[in-house]
Design an enzyme around this catalytic site. Structure first.
Site, short mmCIF file in Angstrom:
data_model
loop_
_atom_site.label_atom_id
_atom_site.label_comp_id
_atom_site.label_asym_id
_atom_site.label_seq_id
_atom_site.Cartn_x
_atom_site.Cartn_y
_atom_site.Cartn_z
CG ASP A 28 -44.43 18.13 71.15
OD1 ASP A 28 -43.29 18.41 70.72
OD2 ASP A 28 -44.76 16.99 71.51
N GLY A 29 -44.29 19.55 68.29
CA GLY A 29 -44.39 19.08 66.91
C GLY A 29 -43.63 19.92 65.90
CB SER A 73 -39.11 20.82 79.09
OG SER A 73 -38.21 19.88 78.52
CG ASN A 76 -37.07 20.60 75.63
OD1 ASN A 76 -37.98 21.42 75.75
ND2 ASN A 76 -37.31 19.36 75.20
#
Ligand code: IPE
Ligand code: IPE
Ligand code: MG
Length: 250
Positions: A28-29, A73, A76
């Protein structure tokens, strides 16, 4: 407790006898990494793919057997259409390189998630790449790429499969236990994750490995995934090695 030291070069010395067998990572990020640089989010995803190659290589070098990475995911799909299609294209573009590396390391690649909603050419590529490395399953080393994966979705599929078998008298109701449920999940070929990492500063599970992480150790880091380094992985493992896993015992 294992006492850790730092070598002269400030290297982290890990206990080779306590390397987590299975590490799961919520990558993530990427978007924030790109924004900080005034770049489009896609650039962040590209940089995140580079980090995956680097971290996977290092994880297997350290003796990790299974690595599971959360790439996309079931939630998403809510993102703008352009970002979703960029992500799908990025998968197509980067998968062969990642699988080349795994083939070289004798690591079997598996995809976790519902393939029915993914673009057909991508699904074809996923099947081919799994087949290319299938023979390495016997080494017990896996790279699991979670693509259109959701922990709840996975449980729904498992429950349906099991219910069908009960209904058709293939198994009895009493045969439904933890092992049977685990065997019906996408991760049936791997032990549960010992360590779940989430960089980027978010402290949540975001529908990742809900059943499998019942007794995983969690490690959160503020570093954005594209900046996550080999040293950060070692730091996470070092923290893991300092944990006392009790599994409900004393
Ligand atoms: C993770 O990075 C990649 C995916 C979820 C596909 P993000 O795109 O979530 O990055 P942030 O969280 O917005 O910074
Ligand atoms: C989790 O990240 C999913 C992946 C890394 C693929 P998200 O960025 O989608 O999670 P939330 O929305 O912050 O919980
Ligand atoms: Mg995010």
């Amino acid at each position: 407790m294992f006492l850790w030291k730092k070598t002269k070069k400030n290297q982290i010395r890990l206990d080779p006898n306590n390397i987590p067998c299975h590490i799961a990572i919520i990558m993530d990020g990427n978007g924030r990494w790109a924004k900080k640089r005034g770049l489009p989010r896609t650039a962040g995803h590209g940089a995140g793919a580079d980090t995956l190659v680097k971290i996977a290589r290092h994880a297997y070098d350290l003796g990790v057997k299974c690595l599971t990475v959360y790439a996309f995911s079931t939630e998403n799909w809510k993102r703008p259409q352009e970002e979703v299609s960029n992500l799908m294209n990025l998968c197509m573009k980067r998968l062969p390189q990642i699988v080349d590396l795994m083939e070289h390391r004798k690591v079997a690649v598996r995809f976790l998630g519902d393939r029915s909603r993914l673009p057909a050419p991508l699904v074809k590529m996923m099947e081919d790449e799994e087949a290319r490395t299938a023979e390495y399953s016997k080494t017990g080393c896996f790279l699991n790429i979670a693509l259109n994966y959701g922990g709840r979705d996975e449980l729904i599929f498992a429950v349906r499969e099991i219910a069908k078998k009960v209904q058709q008298n293939e198994i009895s109701l009493e045969a439904v236990n933890e092992e049977l449920i685990s065997a019906h999940l996408y991760t049936a070929h791997c032990p549960d994750p010992d360590l779940v990492l989430r960089p980027s500063g978010e402290i949540r599970i975001s529908n990742f490995l809900l059943w499998q992480s019942a007794y995983s150790e969690f490690y959160y880091d503020n570093i954005l995934w594209p900046d996550f380094s080999e040293k950060d992985l070692e730091r996470a493992i070092l923290t893991y090695q300092g944990r006392n896993r009790r599994f409900g015992g004393v």
